[in-house]
Write an enzyme that holds these catalytic residues in place. Structure first.
Site, PDB file in Angstrom:
ATOM      1  N   CYS A 150      34.769  43.689  45.255  1.00  0.00           N
ATOM      2  CA  CYS A 150      34.899  45.516  45.870  1.00  0.00           C
ATOM      3  C   CYS A 150      33.806  46.022  45.167  1.00  0.00           C
ATOM      4  O   CYS A 150      33.819  47.126  44.526  1.00  0.00           O
ATOM      5  CB  CYS A 150      36.497  46.063  45.447  1.00  0.00           C
ATOM      6  SG  CYS A 150      36.908  45.336  43.850  1.00  0.00           S
TER       7      CYS A 150
ATOM      8  N   ASP B 296      34.711  46.488  41.712  1.00  0.00           N
ATOM      9  CA  ASP B 296      35.662  47.315  40.574  1.00  0.00           C
ATOM     10  C   ASP B 296      35.436  46.286  39.404  1.00  0.00           C
ATOM     11  O   ASP B 296      34.676  45.623  38.927  1.00  0.00           O
ATOM     12  CB  ASP B 296      37.312  47.378  41.000  1.00  0.00           C
ATOM     13  CG  ASP B 296      37.323  48.051  41.704  1.00  0.00           C
ATOM     14  OD1 ASP B 296      37.097  48.886  41.659  1.00  0.00           O
ATOM     15  OD2 ASP B 296      38.533  48.143  42.800  1.00  0.00           O
TER      16      ASP B 296
ATOM     17  N   CYS C 128      41.696  40.729  43.519  1.00  0.00           N
ATOM     18  CA  CYS C 128      41.857  41.926  42.019  1.00  0.00           C
ATOM     19  C   CYS C 128      42.387  41.207  40.527  1.00  0.00           C
ATOM     20  O   CYS C 128      42.335  41.640  40.381  1.00  0.00           O
ATOM     21  CB  CYS C 128      43.024  42.922  43.068  1.00  0.00           C
ATOM     22  SG  CYS C 128      42.854  43.294  44.322  1.00  0.00           S
TER      23      CYS C 128
HETATM   24 FE1  FES Z   1      39.065  46.637  43.747  1.00  0.00          FE
HETATM   25 FE2  FES Z   1      42.131  45.547  43.477  1.00  0.00          FE
HETATM   26  S1  FES Z   1      40.497  46.403  45.343  1.00  0.00           S
HETATM   27  S2  FES Z   1      40.305  44.857  42.452  1.00  0.00           S
END
Ligand code: FES
Length: 128
Positions: free
Chosen positions: A33, A35, A102
Site C-alpha cells: 500500500c 505506507d 499491515c
Molecule cells: Fe497500508 Fe494497512 S493499508 S499498512
C-alpha cells in the site's frame, strides 16, 4: 472485524513519537500500500530502554507498531530479534486476512533499527 486489542492500540497507541538522539533507527515501506513505519531505539548495555514509532498507515499498522513497542521494551537485542511480524499479529489476537500485510512493518523496522545500531557501534569501535 478488529479485535479489542487492535482497537485499543489504535485508539491509544503506546510509544508514539521520535527519539532525537536514538541509538538506532529503522524504516520500512509496505510494498502493498506504500505506507511506512519508522522505529527509534535507545539501547543501553544490550537492553532496549526506550522505543518509539512513527507510522504513516492504517489503524492496523498503527496498532501493530504500538504492540511491537510494548513487546520490545526492556528486552535484550537478541530477544527483540526473535519478535516476528506474526508474533505481533498474534499478540493483537489476529488481524483480518486482508489486513495481515499491515502487520508486516513494525518488527521489520525494529530489526532494521537494531542493524543500524550495530553498524554505528561497529563504526565507533573502529574509530576508537
Ligand atoms: Fe497500508 Fe494497512 S493499508 S499498512
Amino acid at each position: 472485524m478488529y479485535s479489542e486489542k487492535v482497537m485499543d492500540h489504535f485508539k491509544n497507541p503506546r510509544n508514539v513519537g521520535e527519539i532525537p538522539d536514538a541509538d538506532g533507527v529503522g524504516e520500512v515501506g509496505n510494498p502493498v500500500c506504500g505506507d511506512t513505519t519508522k522505529i527509534y531505539l535507545k539501547i543501553e548495555e544490550n537492553i532496549i530502554n526506550d522505543i518509539k514509532f512513527k507510522t504513516f498507515g492504517c489503524g492496523a499498522a498503527i496498532a501493530s507498531s504500538s504492540m511491537l513497542t510494548e513487546m520490545a521494551k526492556g528486552k535484550t537485542i537478541e530477544e527483540a530479534l526473535q519478535i516476528t511480524d506474526q508474533a505481533v499479529a498474534d499478540m493483537l489476537d489476529g488481524l483480518p486476512p486482508q489486513k495481515m500485510h499491515c502487520s508486516n512493518m513494525a518488527a521489520d523496522a525494529m530489526h532494521k533499527a537494531i542493524e543500524n545500531y550495530r553498524l554505528k557501534k561497529e563504526a565507533l569501535t573502529k574509530i576508537v
